[in-house]
Write an enzyme that holds these catalytic residues in place. Structure first.
Site, mmCIF file in Angstrom:
data_model
loop_
_atom_site.group_PDB
_atom_site.id
_atom_site.type_symbol
_atom_site.label_atom_id
_atom_site.label_comp_id
_atom_site.label_asym_id
_atom_site.label_seq_id
_atom_site.Cartn_x
_atom_site.Cartn_y
_atom_site.Cartn_z
ATOM 1 N N ARG A 64 9.585 12.466 3.116
ATOM 2 C CA ARG A 64 10.250 11.550 4.039
ATOM 3 C C ARG A 64 10.594 10.197 3.420
ATOM 4 N NH1 ARG A 64 7.541 15.300 6.359
ATOM 5 N NH2 ARG A 64 8.079 16.085 8.437
ATOM 6 N N PHE A 82 0.867 -1.182 0.000
ATOM 7 C CA PHE A 82 0.000 0.000 0.000
ATOM 8 C C PHE A 82 0.902 1.230 0.000
ATOM 9 C CE2 PHE A 82 -4.505 0.658 0.402
ATOM 10 C CZ PHE A 82 -4.613 2.010 0.694
ATOM 11 N N HIS A 109 -9.279 6.414 10.239
ATOM 12 C CA HIS A 109 -8.794 5.056 9.988
ATOM 13 C C HIS A 109 -7.261 5.003 9.982
ATOM 14 C CE1 HIS A 109 -8.748 0.966 8.454
ATOM 15 N NE2 HIS A 109 -7.925 1.363 7.493
ATOM 16 N N GLU A 140 -0.567 -5.409 8.195
ATOM 17 C CA GLU A 140 -0.031 -6.760 8.117
ATOM 18 C C GLU A 140 1.440 -6.849 8.523
ATOM 19 O OE1 GLU A 140 -3.658 -6.342 6.531
ATOM 20 O OE2 GLU A 140 -1.993 -5.363 5.493
#
Length: 156
Positions: free
Chosen positions: A130, A25, A91, A61
């Protein structure tokens, strides 16, 4: 996130085995972290065949994937890399907090260094800076793994 990272120590990593778990992701940003991490490990002499990289779907995960690597007993340290960007809901806070907590709990409970290489940003510009911009953190995560692996060896 502070720009004042510690000065990199000169560590001989030629005898270290390092596991890396990286989320898919926000992949372009995580890839920037991964590139920096691998470069730091390679500069320290960690052999290519002593670095294992596993990809997982997202930051949530990372703790269980890191646990798989830790439980294998094959690694001196594990680096977990992920990027979480704030959205329209809270979230992102849940994901980043649970991932960070899970990684820290794993390190403390097993005694194997697990570097929480999570970059959490309010927006994409913060994350870009970053991960692939002017203050890339990937190298610092690799350096942290080296320092912690060395410390673990000293006391094991």
């Amino acid at each position: 996130m502070s720009q004042l990272s510690p000065t990199a120590l000169n560590i001989d990593g030629s005898d270290f085995r390092i596991g890396v778990v990286a989320s898919r992701f926000n992949e372009a940003y995580v890839d920037g972290l991964l590139d920096g991490t691998l470069a730091a490990l390679t500069r320290a002499g960690v052999a290519a065949d002593a670095i294992v990289v596993e990809r997982v779907p997202g930051a949530n995960e990372l703790p269980v994937a890191a646990k798989f690597l830790v439980d294998s007993g094959r690694f001196d340290a594990v680096v977990a890399l992920g990027v979480v960007i704030a959205g329209g809901t809270r979230h992102y806070e849940m994901v980043s907090d649970s991932a960070n907590h899970g990684l820290q709990q794993l390190a403390v409970s097993t005694g194997v260094p697990v570097v929480a290489g999570l970059v959490v940003g309010e927006d994409e510009a913060q994350v870009r800076e970053r991960c692939i911009g002017s203050i890339p953190k990937g190298g610092a995560f690799g350096q942290c793994a080296l320092e912690m692996a060395k410390l673990r060896r000293k006391y094991s």
